[in-house]
Design an enzyme around this catalytic site. Structure first.
Site, short mmCIF file in Angstrom:
data_model
loop_
_atom_site.label_atom_id
_atom_site.label_comp_id
_atom_site.label_asym_id
_atom_site.label_seq_id
_atom_site.Cartn_x
_atom_site.Cartn_y
_atom_site.Cartn_z
N PRO A 196 0.84 -1.24 0.02
CA PRO A 196 -0.15 -0.12 -0.06
C PRO A 196 0.95 1.18 0.01
O PRO A 196 1.84 1.39 0.71
CB PRO A 196 -0.97 -0.08 1.16
CG PRO A 196 -0.70 -1.56 1.71
CD PRO A 196 0.54 -2.15 1.22
N GLU A 197 0.43 2.20 -0.75
CA GLU A 197 1.19 3.28 -0.78
C GLU A 197 0.29 4.36 -0.32
O GLU A 197 -0.60 4.36 0.24
CB GLU A 197 1.79 3.78 -2.34
CG GLU A 197 2.41 2.63 -2.97
CD GLU A 197 2.77 2.90 -4.44
OE1 GLU A 197 2.84 3.83 -4.89
OE2 GLU A 197 3.09 1.79 -5.00
N LYS A 231 3.30 6.60 4.53
CA LYS A 231 2.67 5.38 4.17
C LYS A 231 2.36 4.88 5.76
O LYS A 231 2.00 3.62 5.85
CB LYS A 231 3.64 4.58 3.72
CG LYS A 231 3.91 4.85 2.22
CD LYS A 231 4.85 3.86 1.42
CE LYS A 231 5.45 4.21 0.15
NZ LYS A 231 6.01 3.16 -0.48
N ARG A 262 12.59 -3.78 -7.36
CA ARG A 262 11.27 -3.62 -7.71
C ARG A 262 11.17 -3.67 -9.27
O ARG A 262 11.97 -3.33 -10.00
CB ARG A 262 10.48 -2.41 -7.44
CG ARG A 262 10.54 -2.20 -5.89
CD ARG A 262 9.99 -3.18 -5.01
NE ARG A 262 8.52 -3.31 -5.00
CZ ARG A 262 7.69 -2.80 -4.81
NH1 ARG A 262 7.85 -1.81 -3.93
NH2 ARG A 262 6.47 -3.07 -4.84
#
Length: 290
Positions: free
Chosen positions: A2-3, A69, A280
């Site tokens: 989640p960002e 975050k 990533r």
């Protein structure tokens, strides 16, 4: 993971159903207990489970806010302020229920690791499938140094100047722009999803060295990041993989994404490519992004 938009959505849903309620008891799962016994810290960080549970008992939730975050539960006990910091990790989710049977999605039901029983009979439940999230009880933000090193909120005045100044330092200047904008010391809350989208909208290759992008283009990129973050907030975030808002509700931003996870570019029709940046997977269009 989640960002910023996903965490913002959780906070907006948690606030009205949490503020003013008092914690009567805290329970932790056997998995968390065993983790502590072998010297690890699954979810509950920085305190023994005994101290964590004892200190939280009788605390009242006075506010719920977001910082980058992180979710901040502002608490009060005997007139003193406290701060419970929550990071959702990869698969964390919050549920506000009267009964555990109300958690209906089995994968979350199987991983309810911290249960806050409230004095009104209800419960605040933290579930985390992969257990990469964290709960950290502090007296103030200053008690955990990493929180003080986060970049300004991207919507704040001065955030773009912070981004430009950091991007020009030797530490970041030669790094790929994708890695730089995902760094929480440079821009708060922008991870893989929204960095991918903003760079695609700007036609910037994710592997381009930061120093090879003009200041004008960097300013434009920052504005694009802010715009895509706000668009996602308005859409309730991106429900990709295991992300949920509170009580299992999903967002809709994933239906608006133009590049993240795509096999074909929606602009030129060319097959997308991917590369690893900062660990990533970065998807991009070799035709549109240079």
């Amino acid at each position: 993971m989640p960002e910023l938009p996903e965490v913002e959505g959780v906070v907006r849903e948690l606030s009205p159903v949490s503020i003013g309620r008092t914690i009567s008891e805290v329970r932790v799962s056997e998995v968390v207990q065993k983790s502590k016994e072998v010297g690890k810290e699954a979810i509950v960080k920085g305190k023994t489970l005994e101290d964590f549970k004892e200190e939280l008992a009788a605390m009242t939730i006075v506010d719920v806010t977001r910082r980058s975050k992180y979710i901040y539960f502002h608490l009060e006990k005997a007139g003193l302020p406290y701060l419970l910091v929550s990071h959702l990790g990869m698969t964390g989710a919050w549920f506000v229920v009267d009964s555990l049977e109300e958690v209906t999605e089995q994968k979350f039901k199987n991983h309810m690791h911290v249960i806050f029983k409230m004095d009104d009979g209800g419960m605040l439940v933290y579930s985390d499938i992969r257990r990469f999230g964290e709960l950290r009880l502090l007296q103030a933000e200053e008690d955990y140094l990493p929180l003080l090193k986060m970049a300004p909120e991207p919507f704040e005045a001065g955030a773009v100047e912070h981004f430009l100044a950091m991007a020009a330092t030797p530490k970041y200047a030669r790094k790929p722009i994708k890695e730089v904008v995902m760094d929480g010391h440079v821009i708060s809350g922008c991870g893989n999803i929204y960095a991918t989208e903003a760079l695609f909208r700007m036609n910037i290759h994710p592997g381009r060295a930061t120093e090879r992008i003009s200041e004008k283009r960097k300013r434009e990129l920052f504005r694009e990041i802010v715009d895509v973050l706000q668009e996602s907030i308005d859409a309730g975030g991106s429900s990709i993989s295991d992300y949920r808002n509170i009580n299992g509700e999903a967002g809709t931003m994933q239906t608006r994404l133009k590049m993240y996870g795509k096999k074909v570019c929606g602009t030129c029709g060319k097959e997308t490519k991917s590369m690893k940046i900062a660990g990533r997977t970065s998807v991009y269009c070799p035709q549109c992004q240079r």
